[in-house]
Design an enzyme around this catalytic site. Structure first.
Site, PDB file in Angstrom:
ATOM      1  N   ASP A  82      42.643  32.801  43.953  1.00 10.32           N
ATOM      2  CA  ASP A  82      42.727  33.897  42.978  1.00 10.32           C
ATOM      3  C   ASP A  82      44.161  34.461  42.973  1.00 10.32           C
ATOM      4  OD1 ASP A  82      41.594  35.598  41.093  1.00 10.32           O
ATOM      5  OD2 ASP A  82      40.796  37.015  42.564  1.00 10.32           O
ATOM      6  N   HIS A  83      44.462  35.305  41.983  1.00  9.86           N
ATOM      7  CA  HIS A  83      45.796  35.919  41.796  1.00  9.86           C
ATOM      8  C   HIS A  83      46.818  35.649  42.899  1.00  9.86           C
ATOM      9  CE1 HIS A  83      44.462  38.439  38.479  1.00  9.86           C
ATOM     10  NE2 HIS A  83      43.324  38.572  39.151  1.00  9.86           N
ATOM     11  N   HIS A 179      40.023  45.305  37.669  1.00 11.10           N
ATOM     12  CA  HIS A 179      39.455  45.003  38.988  1.00 11.10           C
ATOM     13  C   HIS A 179      38.923  46.293  39.612  1.00 11.10           C
ATOM     14  CE1 HIS A 179      42.596  41.580  38.992  1.00 11.10           C
ATOM     15  NE2 HIS A 179      41.414  41.040  38.784  1.00 11.10           N
TER      16      HIS A 179
HETATM   17  P1  13P Z   1      35.974  42.685  40.269  1.00 10.34           P
HETATM   18  O1  13P Z   1      36.591  43.086  41.573  1.00 10.34           O
HETATM   19  O2  13P Z   1      35.917  43.769  39.276  1.00 10.34           O
HETATM   20  O3  13P Z   1      34.654  42.024  40.467  1.00 10.34           O
HETATM   21  O4  13P Z   1      36.955  41.583  39.624  1.00 10.34           O
HETATM   22  C1  13P Z   1      37.128  40.369  40.270  1.00 10.34           C
HETATM   23  C2  13P Z   1      38.288  39.617  39.750  1.00 10.34           C
HETATM   24  O5  13P Z   1      38.607  39.662  38.583  1.00 10.34           O
HETATM   25  C3  13P Z   1      39.021  38.785  40.716  1.00 10.34           C
HETATM   26  O6  13P Z   1      40.188  38.241  40.194  1.00 10.34           O
END
Ligand code: 13P
Length: 291
Positions: A82-83, A179
């Protein structure tokens, strides 16, 4: 072993218009519970790791968990970073065997983001891996990355040019999503998803899934959001399940860690399974084999 490239999972979901949960896990227990939910629901699933999780557990151990927990699994699963703004972590994960990465250069000017994303796509292709790209940061801090400031939105032509020039496999636009925990029902620009998909049919990643309504999920998935990110829900479920169990343990003066683990596992599994049913990915994977 159906550990598959991310593209295989999201392309089918995009064509058939269902969403696949992309769930951020934080340790072995949560990774196992999310995979067990996919097996039980006969659903594809994307398991995500934040940079923070990669750093706290370590690349080798985290990937060893993944390899062991997915050995013999019979539903399509994919491991995604992720990111990640840090190119060295991207390289480390790709080398280790992650199936895809989100190169998050949304804090850079779009031209520089585009130039570097082209390099990351070329690097990922060398490993048979896929890339998610973004040009606007998603509001909110996710495991230490991002900001609570609402980022500037880019125009549709800029977004389309970025998708075409980079050859990314999944695109993550900012549509009013954030998020973390929403304090009111989010106002989402669903039309932006349709506009992007109409110009360039690419699976869209919906960030900030925790707290969206069922109607929002249904609408956005129908418009092309094939990857639906969930992180906060896992964190809250995990922490609350621990808290509830530990309160009871204290009341009863009974201290048995394996019982705590199985109680937390059950809660995380149910949370993940609920999203699989909600997003329509349940039942899409053929017959599953329980581990
Ligand atoms: P949430 O933390 O709102 O569930 O979002 C998760 C997300 O987009 C991770 O990149």
């Amino acid at each position: 072993m159906p550990v598959v490239p991310l593209k295989e999972i999201v392309d089918r979901a995009f064509t058939e218009r269902y969403g696949v949960p992309a769930i951020n896990v934080v340790n072995d227990l949560t990774m196992e519970a999310v995979l067990a939910a996919a097996v039980r629901e006969r659903s594809p699933v994307i398991v995500q790791t934040s940079v923070k999780t990669v750093r706290s557990i370590g690349l080798d151990l985290l990937f060893a968990m993944w390899r062991e927990l997915t050995a013999g699994i019979e539903v399509p699963v994919s491991l995604h970073l992720d990111h990640c703004p840090d190119r060295s972590v991207i390289t480390g994960c790709l080398r280790q065997g992650w199936n895809s990465v989100l190169f998050d250069a949304s804090s850079l000017p779009v031209e520089e983001n585009q130039r570097q994303t082209i390099e990351v796509v070329a690097e990922a292709r060398g490993y048979g891996a896929n890339v998610e790209g973004e040009i606007e940061s998603i509001t909110g801090v996710e495991d230490g990355i991002g900001s609570d400031e609402v980022a500037q939105t880019q125009s549709l032509p800029v977004a389309i040019e970025f998708i075409r020039a980079t050859g990314i496999d999944v695109f993550a636009p900012a549509i009013g999503n954030a998020h973390g925990v929403y304090h009111a029902e989010p106002k989402l620009d669903a039309q932006r998803v349709s506009d992007i998909v109409a110009e360039q049919p690419i699976p869209i990643a919906l960030h900030g899934g925790t707290g969206m309504t069922d109607a929002q999920f249904t609408d956005l998935i129908a418009r092309g959001c094939a990857k639906v990110n969930i992180s906060t829900d896992l964190k809250v479920t995990f922490m609350r399940a621990n808290l509830a169990y530990l309160r009871t343990a204290e009341e009863q003066n009974k201290w048995d860690p394996p019982s705590l683990f199985s109680s937390v596992r059950e809660a995380v599994l149910e949370m993940a399974a609920g999203h699989m049913r909600r997003f329509g990915s349940a039942g899409r994977a053929g017959a599953g084999k329980a581990r």
